[in-house]
Scaffold this active site. Structure first.
Site, mmCIF file in Angstrom:
data_model
loop_
_atom_site.group_PDB
_atom_site.id
_atom_site.type_symbol
_atom_site.label_atom_id
_atom_site.label_comp_id
_atom_site.label_asym_id
_atom_site.label_seq_id
_atom_site.Cartn_x
_atom_site.Cartn_y
_atom_site.Cartn_z
ATOM 1 N N ARG A 92 0.706 -0.995 -0.051
ATOM 2 C CA ARG A 92 0.441 -0.504 0.165
ATOM 3 C C ARG A 92 0.487 1.184 0.133
ATOM 4 O O ARG A 92 0.438 1.805 -0.304
ATOM 5 C CB ARG A 92 -1.563 0.204 1.450
ATOM 6 C CG ARG A 92 -0.703 0.310 2.147
ATOM 7 C CD ARG A 92 -1.551 -0.726 3.294
ATOM 8 N NE ARG A 92 -0.757 -2.507 2.833
ATOM 9 C CZ ARG A 92 -1.552 -3.754 2.787
ATOM 10 N NH1 ARG A 92 -2.708 -3.093 2.866
ATOM 11 N NH2 ARG A 92 -0.659 -4.949 2.267
ATOM 12 N N THR A 93 2.073 1.141 0.909
ATOM 13 C CA THR A 93 2.913 2.801 0.988
ATOM 14 C C THR A 93 3.258 2.580 -0.497
ATOM 15 O O THR A 93 3.085 3.627 -1.163
ATOM 16 C CB THR A 93 3.865 2.308 1.827
ATOM 17 O OG1 THR A 93 3.445 2.225 3.066
ATOM 18 C CG2 THR A 93 4.878 3.790 1.316
ATOM 19 N N LYS A 121 25.790 -5.367 -9.908
ATOM 20 C CA LYS A 121 26.924 -5.097 -9.544
ATOM 21 C C LYS A 121 28.182 -4.636 -8.672
ATOM 22 O O LYS A 121 28.793 -4.721 -8.580
ATOM 23 C CB LYS A 121 26.835 -4.469 -11.255
ATOM 24 C CG LYS A 121 26.202 -4.950 -12.034
ATOM 25 C CD LYS A 121 26.651 -4.336 -13.318
ATOM 26 C CE LYS A 121 25.294 -4.291 -14.166
ATOM 27 N NZ LYS A 121 24.773 -2.776 -14.853
ATOM 28 N N ARG A 142 11.668 3.639 0.877
ATOM 29 C CA ARG A 142 11.402 2.314 1.461
ATOM 30 C C ARG A 142 12.624 1.324 1.381
ATOM 31 O O ARG A 142 13.162 1.126 0.560
ATOM 32 C CB ARG A 142 9.812 1.306 0.722
ATOM 33 C CG ARG A 142 9.749 -0.035 1.849
ATOM 34 C CD ARG A 142 9.827 0.106 3.400
ATOM 35 N NE ARG A 142 8.357 0.731 3.407
ATOM 36 C CZ ARG A 142 6.959 0.101 3.291
ATOM 37 N NH1 ARG A 142 7.048 -1.966 3.503
ATOM 38 N NH2 ARG A 142 6.291 0.653 3.607
ATOM 39 N N HIS A 175 7.821 4.954 10.527
ATOM 40 C CA HIS A 175 7.461 5.597 8.744
ATOM 41 C C HIS A 175 6.358 6.622 8.961
ATOM 42 O O HIS A 175 5.101 6.560 9.163
ATOM 43 C CB HIS A 175 6.556 4.474 8.650
ATOM 44 C CG HIS A 175 5.368 3.422 7.725
ATOM 45 N ND1 HIS A 175 5.705 4.604 6.657
ATOM 46 C CD2 HIS A 175 4.854 2.821 7.019
ATOM 47 C CE1 HIS A 175 5.044 4.019 5.787
ATOM 48 N NE2 HIS A 175 4.804 2.906 5.961
HETATM 49 N N1 CP Z 1 0.698 -0.068 6.134
HETATM 50 C C1 CP Z 1 2.180 -0.470 5.506
HETATM 51 O O1 CP Z 1 3.445 0.139 5.155
HETATM 52 O O2 CP Z 1 2.207 -0.646 4.569
HETATM 53 P P1 CP Z 1 2.995 -1.832 3.031
HETATM 54 O O3 CP Z 1 3.528 -2.320 4.120
HETATM 55 O O4 CP Z 1 1.733 -2.958 2.133
HETATM 56 O O5 CP Z 1 2.988 -0.464 2.504
#
Ligand code: CP
Length: 360
Positions: A92-93, A121, A142, A175
């Site tokens: 979702r993020t 590499k 991420r 987050h």
């Molecule tokens: N809530 C959340 O970060 O979900 P994902 O890990 O699916 O991005």
């Protein structure tokens, strides 16, 4: 996710010293021309910013309802490009950032694993993100490593590269954009009962390794008379850094492993998954703790206005039958992520005024 076969380690003089500076003492580093450009941790947000982001998210949501509104939104950042560098799994993020960029008309590139970039590499992570900066205006990251998004911001600033950086989840640490969408969900859900101020919130599950509850806890200093209940088995208790922060800011919190006693008391129940991916011995670690699951029987015990949240993905923490209850807001919560992330990006690039002007 697969790791590259070779890794080049580069040393950046000054980075460690910068990273160890207290977060509250380096907020200005991430501001350019009076605007927060790099969004890395929750301590960057004050109440005025949070209120503004919630309003903006609602305005974008309303504009996107009509073809004319959607066209206006998609013209705002048609000249900007974003890179989604997601080297830790995400559904979702990733999708909500992708769609937030689309709403604003941005062009997107993506890397979703180190096995498909030149890191395979042996190219260093730092040279990799330095390369993105040659092509795009915004990098959304991420990453499994604590502080990597902040390091990206620091490196790009050393090279005077005007590229914005957003942390889309940094290992078990933070987050911040999840915390923004959580605040938006709480404020929207409580809009007819005085908003988030004065509310009691239970956070349940793996609080020690859950970055979402950590980032959300930091934001509580922006609200009045909040009471937190940290509900977890002993091994997953909230870490001391968050507890020290709450004590410093005089935010009341209670720790317990008695979920049943907390359920009827609170205004919001924030469920979380056991974060086994950070375990040193995942095969030996259980991820099923039934005493910390929310079941359909609990629906008759919670208050009529109490909301049930979850950052998702879930495993067994919430029974599927709970989904039908209007107080289960986790599907709305994930959709709120798209509006909130669009609001944040519009703010970073200074087109938020153009959105607000539509409502004057
Ligand atoms: N809530 C959340 O970060 O979900 P994902 O890990 O699916 O991005």
């Amino acid at each position: 996710m697969d790791k590259p076969k070779e890794v080049t380690i580069q040393t950046y003089k000054g980075w460690e010293e910068f990273y160890n500076i207290e977060k509250s003492d380096k907020l200005d580093f991430f501001i350019r021309n009076g605007r927060m450009i790099d969004v890395l941790f929750s301590q960057q947000f004050d109440r005025a910013f949070l209120d503004n982001m919630c309003l903006l998210a609602t305005q974008i949501r309303r504009m996107a309802l009509t073809k004319m509104g959607a066209q206006k939104l998609s013209s705002l950042l048609a000249h900007k490009r974003a890179m989604l560098y997601f080297v830790q799994p995400s559904t979702r993020t990733f999708i909500s950032f992708l769609n937030a960029c689309h709403i604003l008309g941005m062009k997107i590139s993506e890397i979703r694993g180190t096995t498909t970039s030149s890191e395979v590499k042996g190219e260093s992570q730092e040279d990799t993100i330095r390369t993105f900066a040659s092509y795009v205006d915004l990098i959304i990251i991420r990453h499994p490593e604590e502080g990597f998004a902040e390091k990206t911001s620091w490196i790009l600033n050393q090279n005077e590269l005007a590229v914005a950086v957003i942390n889309g989840g940094s290992g078990p640490d933070q987050h911040p954009t999840q915390a923004l969408l959580d605040i938006y969900t709480l404020e929207r859900s409580f809009r007819n009962i005085g908003g988030l101020d004065g509310k009691k919130i239970a956070m349940v599950g793996d609080l020690g390794r859950g970055r979402t509850v950590r980032s959300l806890s930091y934001l509580m200093r922006n609200y009045k008379d909040i009471k937190l209940y940290f509900v977890s088995p002993e091994i997953f208790q909230m870490r001391d850094d968050i507890k020290s922060f709450l004590k410093k800011h005089k935010i009341e919190f209670h720790e317990t492993d008695d979920f049943a006693s907390v359920i009827p008391e609170v205004d919001a129940i924030y469920m979380t998954r056991i974060q086994k991916e950070y375990s040193e011995a995942p095969a030996e670690e259980s991820d099923i703790y039934p005493d910390f699951h929310f079941t359909k029987e609990h629906l008759s015990v919670i208050q009529s206005h109490c909301i049930i949240m979850h950052p998702l993905p879930r495993r067994y923490e919430i029974e599927v039958e709970v989904d039908k209850d209007p107080r289960a807001v986790y599907w709305k919560q994930e959709r709120n992520g798209m509006w909130m992330r669009a609001a944040l990006i519009s703010y970073i690039f200074g087109v938020d005024d153009k959105i607000s002007a539509e409502f004057r």
